[in-house]
Write an enzyme that holds these catalytic residues in place. Structure first.
Site, mmCIF file in Angstrom:
data_model
loop_
_atom_site.group_PDB
_atom_site.id
_atom_site.type_symbol
_atom_site.label_atom_id
_atom_site.label_comp_id
_atom_site.label_asym_id
_atom_site.label_seq_id
_atom_site.Cartn_x
_atom_site.Cartn_y
_atom_site.Cartn_z
ATOM 1 N N ASP A 102 18.991 53.976 39.943
ATOM 2 C CA ASP A 102 18.569 54.982 41.089
ATOM 3 C C ASP A 102 17.600 55.837 40.987
ATOM 4 O O ASP A 102 17.489 56.384 40.173
ATOM 5 C CB ASP A 102 19.749 55.333 41.888
ATOM 6 C CG ASP A 102 19.836 55.274 43.502
ATOM 7 O OD1 ASP A 102 20.731 56.046 43.914
ATOM 8 O OD2 ASP A 102 19.053 55.812 44.195
ATOM 9 N N GLY A 104 17.332 58.787 42.018
ATOM 10 C CA GLY A 104 17.322 60.200 41.850
ATOM 11 C C GLY A 104 18.049 61.242 43.330
ATOM 12 O O GLY A 104 18.553 62.467 43.356
ATOM 13 N N GLY A 226 20.961 54.852 53.098
ATOM 14 C CA GLY A 226 21.733 55.616 54.677
ATOM 15 C C GLY A 226 23.035 55.333 54.910
ATOM 16 O O GLY A 226 23.690 55.476 55.680
ATOM 17 N N ASP A 276 25.914 47.754 44.669
ATOM 18 C CA ASP A 276 26.721 48.878 43.100
ATOM 19 C C ASP A 276 27.634 49.721 44.161
ATOM 20 O O ASP A 276 27.544 50.048 44.793
ATOM 21 C CB ASP A 276 25.288 49.337 42.822
ATOM 22 C CG ASP A 276 25.444 51.116 43.441
ATOM 23 O OD1 ASP A 276 24.488 50.980 44.120
ATOM 24 O OD2 ASP A 276 25.799 51.839 43.369
ATOM 25 N N CYS A 314 44.934 36.263 37.040
ATOM 26 C CA CYS A 314 43.993 36.558 36.451
ATOM 27 C C CYS A 314 43.546 36.094 35.083
ATOM 28 O O CYS A 314 44.664 36.033 34.815
ATOM 29 C CB CYS A 314 43.695 38.164 36.568
ATOM 30 S SG CYS A 314 41.988 39.317 36.688
ATOM 31 N N CYS A 319 44.998 41.200 32.232
ATOM 32 C CA CYS A 319 45.798 40.027 33.097
ATOM 33 C C CYS A 319 46.990 39.421 31.760
ATOM 34 O O CYS A 319 47.789 38.696 31.988
ATOM 35 C CB CYS A 319 45.633 39.612 33.863
ATOM 36 S SG CYS A 319 45.456 40.381 35.324
ATOM 37 N N HIS A 345 39.897 45.171 34.346
ATOM 38 C CA HIS A 345 39.926 43.595 35.037
ATOM 39 C C HIS A 345 39.843 44.455 36.577
ATOM 40 O O HIS A 345 39.224 43.323 37.014
ATOM 41 C CB HIS A 345 42.409 44.118 35.751
ATOM 42 C CG HIS A 345 42.159 43.587 36.828
ATOM 43 N ND1 HIS A 345 42.755 42.210 36.571
ATOM 44 C CD2 HIS A 345 41.751 44.466 38.551
ATOM 45 C CE1 HIS A 345 42.925 42.501 38.487
ATOM 46 N NE2 HIS A 345 42.532 42.922 38.670
#
Ligand SMILES: O=c1nc[nH]c2cc3[nH]c(NCCN4CCCCC4)nc3cc12
Ligand SMILES: [Zn+2]
Length: 382
Positions: A102, A104, A226, A276, A314, A319, A345
């Protein structure tokens, strides 16, 4: 490398190929010199050159193809120059696959003090030691290049909501001028990508104006910025009902900062390819587990004697090898392994959602997959 080793020849270019669509949902592959990224993709956040509580090989084991790093944090500590002198961010953090950073601007506005915003950029004081710093489109590009980031984000301004239409328009237009300066400063770097960031708040006309400005400049991918700034899921989905369609269909679309499992599913349904979020790792450290049947707070006393795994379906180490009672105990005792196991997990579960959607879209059965996803969550934890 020893003689005879066949170099795994990677493409020297950055490219995106769409394999299938189902409604607005898409699945494909982004090819980069450091490896392929299966989309829709979820990027674990590695803010300070580490995905907290995880070894890089463990992050890879969860199914992640790409990580996110932060210009803001790394420029303050240890500095981009120091990372460059040590061989770049991939070598520094022992993650040789793709990294997106990213730019900044968002972190400056959310983390630093004494910020001053002008046409040139932002000056601010570090939240670490109070030292003075400046970020401009040019400096952000230089930092991301020093880091060796595979996918570079334009330097932009994300307006704090609520904001009136005038403020949204003014901020978006500044970000578009900064996008042009970012592209100019980025230069021509085969194998590396520069993504533009659409702004415009929740406003259709400003989102349109922003998309047109970005397409005019031309980018390797397009992010939706945004959002996930407090507007709520309904308003975000309403915006995602029109904003991604304004962006090129043949380039990746990246929704920044999202999100909870149902946010992620709703975004993919509306044409998003990459996301993300700190949620799976940050909430893992607080004992918050995300499972197919909803959320489980492992610190709750009801788990103290429970011999069952967190999620019997899982296959992650937490798990497979531990009971809820054990996880409850190590969280109550503030043992370091508690963060390791719950983070692993959660990241594993988020990647399982992505894999499930990639398969469902490829098989033309996204609607059925989505129904099963929501119905199972509605059952609640047992
Ligand atoms: O407009 C943006 N430009 C550059 N970077 C961004 C990052 C963002 N991250 C978010 N939301 C993050 C929300 N996240 C949810 C979990 C807890 C911490 C905050 N919106 C963003 C918008 C932007
Ligand atoms: Zn698990």
């Amino acid at each position: 490398k020893s003689g005879g080793m066949t170099q795994n020849i990677q493409p020297q270019r950055f490219s995106f190929s769409l394999n299938a669509t189902d409604g607005k949902a898409r699945t494909g592959v982004i090819s980069t010199p450091r490896g392929e990224i299966r989309t829709p993709a979820f990027m674990p956040v590695g803010t300070a050159a580490t995905v907290k509580a995880m070894m890089p090989e463990s992050v890879r084991a969860t199914g992640a193809d790409i990580l996110l790093g932060n210009t803001y944090h790394l420029m303050l500590r240890p500095t981009a120059e120091r990372i460059a002198n040590l061989g770049g961010l991939h070598k520094f953090m022992n993650w040789e696959r793709p990294i997106l950073t990213d730019s900044g601007g968002f972190q400056v506005m959310s983390l630093s003090e004494l910020r001053k915003l002008t046409e040139k950029g932002v000056t601010f004081r570090s939240h670490v030691d109070g030292s003075k710093h400046e970020l401009t489109p040019e400096r952000s590009m230089e930092i991301q290049k020093l880091l060796g980031s595979d996918i570079v984000m334009c330097f932009d301004e994300c307006p704090a909501l609520p904001a009136d239409r005038g403020r949204i328009a003014e901020s978006m237009r500044l970000s578009m001028r900064w996008a042009a300066r970012s592209k100019e400063a980025f230069g021509d770097r085969p194998g590396y990508a520069l993504f533009g960031i659409q702004q415009g708040g929740l406003e259709r006309d400003f989102r349109e104006e922003s998309a047109e400005a970005l397409k005019e400049i031309g980018f390797d991918g397009y992010a939706l910025g945004g959002l996930a700034v407090g507007e709520g899921q309904e308003a975000m989905f309403d915006t995602l009902d029109f904003a991604p369609d304004m962006l090129p269909t043949d380039k990746p679309r990246y929704l920044m900062g999202v999100g909870k499992p149902d946010d992620i599913v709703g975004a993919v349904k509306r044409g998003i390819d990459m996301m993300d979020c700190v949620l799976p790792s940050r909430s893992g450290r607080t004992g918050q587990a995300w499972t197919r049947r909803g959320q489980v707070n492992i610190k709750n006393a009801r788990h103290a004697d429970d011999p069952r795994p967190l999620d019997e379906h899982c296959t992650c180490p937490a798990c497979r090898n531990y009971s809820r009672a054990y996880l409850h105990h190590v969280f109550r005792s503030h043992e370091i392994i508690s963060s390791m196991l719950l983070t692993w997990h959660n990241l594993h579960y988020f990647q399982e959602i992505m894999q499930g959607m990639r398969d469902a879209i490829a098989g033309g059965r996204f609607a059925a997959w989505e129904k099963e996803f929501h119905d199972t969550r509605a059952l609640g934890d047992i």
